[in-house]
Write an enzyme that holds these catalytic residues in place. Structure first.
Site, PDB file in Angstrom:
ATOM      1  N   ILE A 243       0.907  -1.092   0.085  1.00 46.09           N
ATOM      2  CA  ILE A 243      -0.156   0.073   0.014  1.00 46.09           C
ATOM      3  C   ILE A 243       0.981   1.183   0.104  1.00 46.09           C
ATOM      4  CG2 ILE A 243      -1.797   1.099   1.319  1.00 46.09           C
ATOM      5  CD1 ILE A 243      -2.891  -1.529   0.032  1.00 46.09           C
ATOM      6  N   GLN A 248      -1.599   4.884   3.359  1.00 46.62           N
ATOM      7  CA  GLN A 248      -1.459   4.284   4.589  1.00 46.62           C
ATOM      8  C   GLN A 248      -2.116   4.742   5.715  1.00 46.62           C
ATOM      9  OE1 GLN A 248       2.744   3.064   5.074  1.00 46.62           O
ATOM     10  NE2 GLN A 248       2.990   2.132   3.165  1.00 46.62           N
ATOM     11  N   GLY A 251      -6.548   1.472   6.730  1.00 40.41           N
ATOM     12  CA  GLY A 251      -7.142   0.349   6.819  1.00 40.41           C
ATOM     13  C   GLY A 251      -7.117  -0.344   5.430  1.00 40.41           C
ATOM     14  N   GLY A 254      -5.716  -4.111   5.384  1.00 44.82           N
ATOM     15  CA  GLY A 254      -6.706  -4.839   5.878  1.00 44.82           C
ATOM     16  C   GLY A 254      -7.917  -5.404   4.976  1.00 44.82           C
ATOM     17  N   GLU A 276       3.722 -15.656   1.331  1.00 47.96           N
ATOM     18  CA  GLU A 276       5.233 -15.716   1.220  1.00 47.96           C
ATOM     19  C   GLU A 276       6.170 -14.918   2.028  1.00 47.96           C
ATOM     20  OE1 GLU A 276       8.639 -15.862  -2.378  1.00 47.96           O
ATOM     21  OE2 GLU A 276       6.729 -14.924  -2.561  1.00 47.96           O
TER      22      GLU A 276
END
Length: 451
Positions: A243, A248, A251, A254, A276
């Site tokens: 992001i 940022q 949220g 999420g 990963e």
């Protein structure tokens, strides 16, 4: 000021990134007339480009700017400095050339040339790459996620522009293989069609016999195996996840993760959803999103009900045996947890962590078995720690040393779990309350209250 300090510049401070917005909203966009506000920020890391010490040598008042169109990410690199150090026989790395090695060949170094390219790219109106994958809203602002693959030429071109953010903002982040057709890219646009973030996802194909398909006998011939019917399934592995800094703190990370996970989960061909090498910050985000999602599915209430009837040593549902001191859980729980892990499509370690945090949430619930639940929670968590670190623990010596180290590790994990759980504990407790709705006829469940 000594010569070393005078001619040395911190690369993280010298490099600024500018996202230049395009004028207009809706279907078409034009080149900015300068009335819109640009987003300016610095990278977190530059060591992949300028070395471990992240310094630029041989310049005074050095400033390097990477300007990008906020929608197309067309890049421009410009540089300013007041003086350059020159010695016969001594040369310094060209910081512009070093940066250009990480950018696509089309990167402009002349602003007039860059503006000309912007006009050309936006002349027919801006259109996001790929197809719409989903939407979400944050504080009444709508965001749209588009999905595409690197097989699409326009998507590949955009990805080559975007990938510079990986080494600049992901520690130990590296570029992916652009020629591998299993990569997917998910790009987040705001209402102004500016890119606010992106994620790359890799698809691992593997084959699992479906429940309706008979498994081949162990002594089956190659010919029999080749005729054996299989159902293709895949593992979705979230890889790069960014992001952009100006967006940022809202949220969005999420929301994007929740959208990706929910859509992957709904796909019957997806067997497992993994991540990963997540950073600590992404681990926290992932844990909280997964806990909220599991709470919505009613998993905490399932765990709570099982704890009321089956101890950590239980060999089957309803087995309340106690008194064993070995760090081991009964066979029933091993099977029950694996069935639910597969049901929720989470990786082994991630599901174990979420289960353990839900266990700790259950300890805050008043019940006739609360005292035993506390002991069972410790047993479950210590078991996983022991299995994952068996060799190290066995080197400590005797049983007392092992148990002491396990207790120390448990206390540390309990503290970290509490930190992670704090923002989402309400969701998990709501998930625990679902037992009252699910078990309306169970008098004991009715008496249990969330503290």
């Amino acid at each position: 000021m000594d010569i070393a300090t005078e001619w040395t510049t911190n690369a993280n401070e010298a490099l600024t990134i500018t996202l230049e917005p395009s004028k207009g909203k809706g279907k078409g966009k034009e080149v900015s007339n300068g009335s819109e506000k640009s987003h300016v920020f610095n990278p977190i890391f530059t060591y992949p480009i300028y070395g471990d010490v992240e310094t630029i040598l041989g310049y005074k008042n050095f400033e390097l700017n990477l300007k990008m169109d906020a929608s197309t990410m067309l890049p421009l690199v410009t540089v300013k400095f007041s003086d350059k150090l020159e010695f016969d026989g001594i040369s310094f790395d060209d910081p512009v050339e070093r940066l250009l090695e990480f950018l696509p060949e089309e990167t402009a170094t002349d602003e007039a040339e860059w503006e000309e390219k912007r006009v050309k790219e936006l002349g027919d109106g801006f259109k996001p790459v790929g197809k719409e994958f989903g939407t979400f809203s944050v504080n009444s602002e709508k965001y749209t996620v588009h999905r595409s693959t690197l097989l699409d030429p326009e998507t590949l071109k955009l990805h080559l522009r975007l990938q510079i953010f990986v080494p600049l903002f992901i520690e130990a982040g590296s570029y992916i293989d652009n020629e591998d057709d299993r990569w997917e890219i998910y790009i987040v646009y705001n209402a102004e069609k500016e890119i606010v973030g992106f994620s790359t996802v890799y698809c691992y194909w593997f084959y699992e016999p479906s429940a309706k398909e008979s498994k081949a006998p162990k002594d089956a011939s190659l010919e029999q195996l080749q005729k054996q019917p299989f159902s293709p399934t895949l593992r979705k592995r979230i890889s790069q996840y960014v992001i952009l800094p100006p967006f940022q703190g809202k949220g969005l990370g999420g929301q994007l993760y929740t959208l990706l996970f929910s859509r992957f989960y709904a796909d019957p061909n997806v067997y497992e959803i993994t991540v990963e090498d997540p950073s600590e910050a992404f681990d926290d985000l992932r844990d909280r999103c997964d806990l909220k999602w599991l709470a919505d599915q009613g998993f905490p209430s399932e765990v709570f009900r099982m704890l009321q009837t089956t101890s950590a040593h239980g060999e089957k549902a309803g087995d309340n045996r106690t008194g064993r001191t070995k760090v081991v859980a009964g066979a029933f729980w091993t099977k029950w947890l694996e069935e639910h892990r597969l049901k929720y499509k989470l990786a082994h370690r991630q599901f174990a962590r979420c289960f353990e945090m839900i266990l700790l949430a259950c300890l805050e619930v008043s019940s006739p078995t609360k005292k035993r639940n506390i002991k069972d929670a410790r047993l479950f968590i210590k078991k996983r720690v022991y299995v994952r670190n068996r060799e190290f623990l066995e080197e400590l010596g005797g049983k007392i040393e092992v148990m002491s180290k396990l207790q120390e590790t448990y206390e540390s994990m309990e503290e970290d779990y509490a930190r992670i759980m704090k923002p989402v504990l309400g969701y998990v407790k709501d998930g625990l309350k679902k037992r009252d709705r699910n078990d309306a006829g169970n008098e004991e469940a009715k008496r249990v209250k969330v503290e």
